[in-house]
Structures are given as structure tokens and as C-alpha cells.
Write a protein that holds these residues in place. Structure first.
Motif, PDB file in Angstrom:
ATOM      1  N   ARG A  31       0.829  -1.206   0.000  1.00  0.00           N
ATOM      2  CA  ARG A  31       0.000   0.000   0.000  1.00  0.00           C
ATOM      3  C   ARG A  31       0.864   1.257   0.000  1.00  0.00           C
ATOM      4  O   ARG A  31       0.352   2.365  -0.181  1.00  0.00           O
ATOM      5  CB  ARG A  31      -0.920  -0.003   1.227  1.00  0.00           C
ATOM      6  CG  ARG A  31      -1.953  -1.118   1.213  1.00  0.00           C
ATOM      7  CD  ARG A  31      -3.002  -0.897   0.131  1.00  0.00           C
ATOM      8  NE  ARG A  31      -3.981  -1.974   0.111  1.00  0.00           N
ATOM      9  CZ  ARG A  31      -4.990  -2.048  -0.755  1.00  0.00           C
ATOM     10  NH1 ARG A  31      -5.140  -1.095  -1.672  1.00  0.00           N
ATOM     11  NH2 ARG A  31      -5.836  -3.056  -0.719  1.00  0.00           N
ATOM     12  N   GLU A  32       2.162   1.084   0.220  1.00  0.00           N
ATOM     13  CA  GLU A  32       3.106   2.205   0.169  1.00  0.00           C
ATOM     14  C   GLU A  32       4.226   1.860  -0.808  1.00  0.00           C
ATOM     15  O   GLU A  32       5.390   1.726  -0.436  1.00  0.00           O
ATOM     16  CB  GLU A  32       3.672   2.489   1.562  1.00  0.00           C
ATOM     17  CG  GLU A  32       2.612   2.899   2.573  1.00  0.00           C
ATOM     18  CD  GLU A  32       3.198   3.179   3.945  1.00  0.00           C
ATOM     19  OE1 GLU A  32       4.129   2.447   4.357  1.00  0.00           O
ATOM     20  OE2 GLU A  32       2.753   4.134   4.593  1.00  0.00           O
ATOM     21  N   PRO A  33       3.881   1.695  -2.088  1.00  0.00           N
ATOM     22  CA  PRO A  33       4.866   1.199  -3.053  1.00  0.00           C
ATOM     23  C   PRO A  33       6.087   2.097  -3.206  1.00  0.00           C
ATOM     24  O   PRO A  33       7.198   1.598  -3.424  1.00  0.00           O
ATOM     25  CB  PRO A  33       4.058   1.101  -4.354  1.00  0.00           C
ATOM     26  CG  PRO A  33       2.893   2.014  -4.161  1.00  0.00           C
ATOM     27  CD  PRO A  33       2.565   1.954  -2.708  1.00  0.00           C
ATOM     28  N   ALA A  34       5.911   3.403  -3.110  1.00  0.00           N
ATOM     29  CA  ALA A  34       7.050   4.304  -3.271  1.00  0.00           C
ATOM     30  C   ALA A  34       8.067   4.090  -2.164  1.00  0.00           C
ATOM     31  O   ALA A  34       9.289   4.044  -2.411  1.00  0.00           O
ATOM     32  CB  ALA A  34       6.582   5.755  -3.302  1.00  0.00           C
ATOM     33  N   ILE A  35       7.581   3.940  -0.929  1.00  0.00           N
ATOM     34  CA  ILE A  35       8.480   3.776   0.209  1.00  0.00           C
ATOM     35  C   ILE A  35       9.224   2.450   0.115  1.00  0.00           C
ATOM     36  O   ILE A  35      10.453   2.389   0.245  1.00  0.00           O
ATOM     37  CB  ILE A  35       7.695   3.873   1.525  1.00  0.00           C
ATOM     38  CG1 ILE A  35       7.145   5.290   1.702  1.00  0.00           C
ATOM     39  CG2 ILE A  35       8.575   3.479   2.709  1.00  0.00           C
ATOM     40  CD1 ILE A  35       6.209   5.440   2.889  1.00  0.00           C
ATOM     41  N   ILE A  36       8.489   1.370  -0.118  1.00  0.00           N
ATOM     42  CA  ILE A  36       9.140   0.060  -0.129  1.00  0.00           C
ATOM     43  C   ILE A  36      10.003  -0.101  -1.383  1.00  0.00           C
ATOM     44  O   ILE A  36      11.080  -0.689  -1.335  1.00  0.00           O
ATOM     45  CB  ILE A  36       8.109  -1.079   0.006  1.00  0.00           C
ATOM     46  CG1 ILE A  36       8.821  -2.370   0.406  1.00  0.00           C
ATOM     47  CG2 ILE A  36       7.299  -1.283  -1.257  1.00  0.00           C
ATOM     48  CD1 ILE A  36       7.895  -3.470   0.890  1.00  0.00           C
ATOM     49  N   GLY A  37       9.562   0.458  -2.497  1.00  0.00           N
ATOM     50  CA  GLY A  37      10.385   0.405  -3.708  1.00  0.00           C
ATOM     51  C   GLY A  37      11.707   1.114  -3.519  1.00  0.00           C
ATOM     52  O   GLY A  37      12.771   0.612  -3.909  1.00  0.00           O
ATOM     53  N   ASP A  38      11.678   2.293  -2.900  1.00  0.00           N
ATOM     54  CA  ASP A  38      12.910   3.047  -2.663  1.00  0.00           C
ATOM     55  C   ASP A  38      13.835   2.314  -1.700  1.00  0.00           C
ATOM     56  O   ASP A  38      15.064   2.407  -1.819  1.00  0.00           O
ATOM     57  CB  ASP A  38      12.582   4.437  -2.113  1.00  0.00           C
ATOM     58  CG  ASP A  38      12.087   5.392  -3.190  1.00  0.00           C
ATOM     59  OD1 ASP A  38      12.329   5.119  -4.378  1.00  0.00           O
ATOM     60  OD2 ASP A  38      11.467   6.419  -2.834  1.00  0.00           O
ATOM     61  N   ARG A  39      13.246   1.596  -0.746  1.00  0.00           N
ATOM     62  CA  ARG A  39      14.089   0.866   0.203  1.00  0.00           C
ATOM     63  C   ARG A  39      14.916  -0.192  -0.515  1.00  0.00           C
ATOM     64  O   ARG A  39      16.124  -0.328  -0.279  1.00  0.00           O
ATOM     65  CB  ARG A  39      13.224   0.223   1.284  1.00  0.00           C
ATOM     66  CG  ARG A  39      14.049  -0.430   2.391  1.00  0.00           C
ATOM     67  CD  ARG A  39      13.188  -0.941   3.519  1.00  0.00           C
ATOM     68  NE  ARG A  39      13.997  -1.317   4.665  1.00  0.00           N
ATOM     69  CZ  ARG A  39      13.528  -1.948   5.737  1.00  0.00           C
ATOM     70  NH1 ARG A  39      12.245  -2.256   5.809  1.00  0.00           N
ATOM     71  NH2 ARG A  39      14.327  -2.274   6.740  1.00  0.00           N
ATOM     72  N   TYR A  40      14.274  -0.953  -1.390  1.00  0.00           N
ATOM     73  CA  TYR A  40      15.022  -1.970  -2.131  1.00  0.00           C
ATOM     74  C   TYR A  40      15.952  -1.335  -3.165  1.00  0.00           C
ATOM     75  O   TYR A  40      17.051  -1.843  -3.412  1.00  0.00           O
ATOM     76  CB  TYR A  40      14.062  -2.960  -2.791  1.00  0.00           C
ATOM     77  CG  TYR A  40      13.492  -3.966  -1.820  1.00  0.00           C
ATOM     78  CD1 TYR A  40      14.237  -5.043  -1.375  1.00  0.00           C
ATOM     79  CD2 TYR A  40      12.194  -3.834  -1.330  1.00  0.00           C
ATOM     80  CE1 TYR A  40      13.725  -5.968  -0.481  1.00  0.00           C
ATOM     81  CE2 TYR A  40      11.662  -4.743  -0.425  1.00  0.00           C
ATOM     82  CZ  TYR A  40      12.432  -5.813  -0.003  1.00  0.00           C
ATOM     83  OH  TYR A  40      11.919  -6.724   0.899  1.00  0.00           O
ATOM     84  N   ARG A  41      15.543  -0.230  -3.767  1.00  0.00           N
ATOM     85  CA  ARG A  41      16.425   0.454  -4.706  1.00  0.00           C
ATOM     86  C   ARG A  41      17.742   0.843  -4.013  1.00  0.00           C
ATOM     87  O   ARG A  41      18.834   0.626  -4.559  1.00  0.00           O
ATOM     88  CB  ARG A  41      15.764   1.708  -5.274  1.00  0.00           C
ATOM     89  CG  ARG A  41      16.626   2.403  -6.332  1.00  0.00           C
ATOM     90  CD  ARG A  41      16.372   3.906  -6.388  1.00  0.00           C
ATOM     91  NE  ARG A  41      15.046   4.247  -6.843  1.00  0.00           N
ATOM     92  CZ  ARG A  41      14.703   4.401  -8.132  1.00  0.00           C
ATOM     93  NH1 ARG A  41      15.605   4.235  -9.083  1.00  0.00           N
ATOM     94  NH2 ARG A  41      13.461   4.736  -8.437  1.00  0.00           N
ATOM     95  N   THR A  42      17.635   1.401  -2.813  1.00  0.00           N
ATOM     96  CA  THR A  42      18.828   1.806  -2.070  1.00  0.00           C
ATOM     97  C   THR A  42      19.739   0.617  -1.791  1.00  0.00           C
ATOM     98  O   THR A  42      20.967   0.698  -1.947  1.00  0.00           O
ATOM     99  CB  THR A  42      18.422   2.482  -0.749  1.00  0.00           C
ATOM    100  OG1 THR A  42      17.665   3.653  -1.048  1.00  0.00           O
ATOM    101  CG2 THR A  42      19.644   2.856   0.078  1.00  0.00           C
ATOM    102  N   ILE A  43      19.134  -0.506  -1.400  1.00  0.00           N
ATOM    103  CA  ILE A  43      19.932  -1.706  -1.109  1.00  0.00           C
ATOM    104  C   ILE A  43      20.698  -2.159  -2.344  1.00  0.00           C
ATOM    105  O   ILE A  43      21.922  -2.411  -2.280  1.00  0.00           O
ATOM    106  CB  ILE A  43      19.018  -2.830  -0.587  1.00  0.00           C
ATOM    107  CG1 ILE A  43      18.498  -2.490   0.808  1.00  0.00           C
ATOM    108  CG2 ILE A  43      19.755  -4.171  -0.573  1.00  0.00           C
ATOM    109  CD1 ILE A  43      17.397  -3.399   1.303  1.00  0.00           C
ATOM    110  N   PHE A  44      20.025  -2.249  -3.489  1.00  0.00           N
ATOM    111  CA  PHE A  44      20.695  -2.764  -4.687  1.00  0.00           C
ATOM    112  C   PHE A  44      21.654  -1.728  -5.279  1.00  0.00           C
ATOM    113  O   PHE A  44      22.653  -2.100  -5.908  1.00  0.00           O
ATOM    114  CB  PHE A  44      19.660  -3.233  -5.697  1.00  0.00           C
ATOM    115  CG  PHE A  44      18.835  -4.407  -5.216  1.00  0.00           C
ATOM    116  CD1 PHE A  44      19.443  -5.514  -4.646  1.00  0.00           C
ATOM    117  CD2 PHE A  44      17.439  -4.402  -5.320  1.00  0.00           C
ATOM    118  CE1 PHE A  44      18.700  -6.591  -4.174  1.00  0.00           C
ATOM    119  CE2 PHE A  44      16.691  -5.464  -4.857  1.00  0.00           C
ATOM    120  CZ  PHE A  44      17.321  -6.568  -4.290  1.00  0.00           C
TER     121      PHE A  44
END
Length: 274
Positions: A47-60
Motif C-alpha cells: 500500500r506504500e509502493p514508493a516507500i518500499i520500492g525506494d528501500r530496495y532500490r537503495t539496497i541494490f
């Protein structure tokens, strides 16, 4: 032991380590091509795709991926976007985040993007990972929800259709952490032609193209095999009546253990069945 660079389908039980060793995420990154990886992150279950997407983006990004795109699919018509379709046709890894598996399926099922991802993953052209809700969708049938901690019964599990990436599986996640054994057994009783796989948090079942499931992470993978089931009362009972089910085969597998999906046997070191 050197990290394998084979592509794989990685089914993660949720709550994978994102801070310290990042073993599972590092394995996905390596299998997707390491510093040559071009990764598509699909956070649509959240329900918070921007937040969770950015979290994984930062990791990779920290790991050094060559390219990362967040496919922010919030409506089915987004799956017709030529730019998104082009990226999933050329990327080397796809990561499905956690959230709500019903939401993920409602947005992705029977879309051109999902068809491309499924076909490329099944051919071994990409590494596909799904965590939590992203793991639940892997089979043809999907556990959409239900309870925990009770005796197996029909009302304990809600079933629907998943994304069919590994069709023969029934996947449950956060498994021992949320006491879901009875839920998985209830699902297997309803679909005894499938193999039940319950995956703990920070644990991953890795499927390469050789028919072998390999376990990585700190928990266990539970395999419930109804192939030799001799009896169940499932078709004849009410929704809340207890299920009887006889002659299930059960395996509890931990880090580095393997399971042969074709022969339906666990493998101990030296490739001997146990």
C-alpha cells in the motif's frame, strides 16, 4: 564456497535481512548479474509502493547494480506501458516485494508484463525473487489468507489463483514465525496434487533449473508432500470441522539442505536421499 551465478527463482519467507549480512538479497543480486545486474523492482503488493520500492532500490544501489527501475504498477492499464514492457524484456532480475498477495495478483495476473516475467523466469533467462506476498503468488493455487494456531480445517485457509510461476507449489510464508503449519496442511488437503512449501522469515527456497530446491537463510523450509496420502475426510466435512489426513510426508530443511522436486526426496550431503 563461491557464490553461484546461476539464475534462479527465489521464494523468500519475508522479513529478509536488509541491514547486516543481507545473505538472501546478496544472493539475488549475484544471481541477477552482480554489477551488471539490471533489476526491476515491483512493489505493487504494498500500500506504500514508493516507500518500499525506494528501500530496495537503495539496497541494490549500494551493492552496485548497473540499473534499477521501480515498476510502480498501481492499475492494470500500467501493464500496457511499452517502456515497462521493454524493461522486463531486457532486465536480468525481477524482485516482487511484500504486501498483499491479492492486490499483487489483481494488478499483475494475465498481463503482458507478468507473462513476460513468468516465461523468462521459467526459461532461466532472469532471476526472479518474491518475498512474503511476492512468495505467496508463486504457485498456480495461492493461499490468500486465513488463520493460524488451530487444528487443520477448511475455514482456516482462503484459496485463490496465483501467478503460476512454479505451478506445482502451494507456498506459505512467515511460516513457523506465525504458526502456519495447520493452514498449509489445510491447503494441501484441498489440493493434494500440489506440494506444500512453508518458508520461515529470513529464509529462502532457491529453485534453479535442475529441479532441486536449495535452502538459504537462518530459518527452515517445511515441505509437506501429499503424494502418498492414503486418506482425507476433506471432501465430506463442514467448513469448521477438523480435517483428518493420513500418510503425509514431512521434511524440515535448513541452510544448505536440498530437496529433489522431481523425485520428491530430501538430499543429504553426498546426494543420498534421506
Amino acid at each position: 564456497m563461491p557464490q553461484s551465478t546461476k539464475t534462479a527463482i527465489m521464494v523468500i519467507g519475508g522479513a529478509e535481512d536488509k541491514v547486516h549480512g543481507r545473505e538472501i538479497l546478496s544472493s539475488f543480486f549475484s544471481r541477477a548479474g552482480s554489477t551488471d545486474a539490471r533489476i526491476a523492482i515491483i512493489p505493487s503488493a504494498s500500500r506504500e509502493p514508493a516507500i518500499i520500492g525506494d528501500r530496495y532500490r537503495t539496497i541494490f544501489e549500494e551493492m552496485g547494480a548497473k540499473g534499477i527501475e521501480i515498476l510502480d504498477i498501481q492499475d492494470r492499464h500500467h501493464c500496457d506501458d511499452p517502456a515497462l514492457q521493454s524493461y522486463v524484456e531486457t532486465c536480468t532480475g525481477v524482485f516482487l516485494t511484500g504486501g498483499d498477495q491479492l492486490r499483487l495478483c489483481s494488478l499483475l495476473a494475465d498481463t503482458p508484463i507478468m507473462q513476460t516475467v513468468r516465461q523468462r523466469a521459467q526459461r532461466g533467462d532472469i532471476t526472479l525473487a518474491g518475498t512474503s506476498a511476492g512468495a505467496a503468488v508463486m504457485g498456480h493455487y495461492m493461499i490468500a489468507g486465513g488463520g493460524s494456531g488451530e487444528s487443520p480445517n477448511r475455514s482456516l485457509v482462503d484459496m485463490t489463483t496465483g501467478l503460476g510461476i512454479i505451478p506445482e507449489l502451494l507456498v506459505d510464508q512467515h511460516f513457523h514465525n506465525r504458526n502456519r503449519m495447520a493452514r498449509l496442511i489445510s491447503a494441501v488437503a484441498a489440493h493434494p496434487d500440489r506440494l506444500g512449501v512453508g518458508i520461515d522469515e529470513d529464509t529462502c527456497a532457491v529453485f534453479e533449473g535442475d529441479g532441486i530446491l536449495r535452502v538459504i537463510g537462518r530459518g527452515t523450509v517445511t515441505v509437506v508432500d501429499p503424494g502418498e496420502m492414503s486418506y482425507t475426510n476433506h471432501p465430506r466435512i463442514g467448513a469448521t470441522d477438523p480435517i483428518s489426513i493420513c500418510n503425509l510426508r514431512l521434511h524440515i530443511l535448513c541452510h544448505s539442505d536440498r530437496y529433489d522436486l522431481r523425485k520428491r526426496v530430501a538430499l543429504i550431503p553426498g546426494d543420498l536421499p534421506c
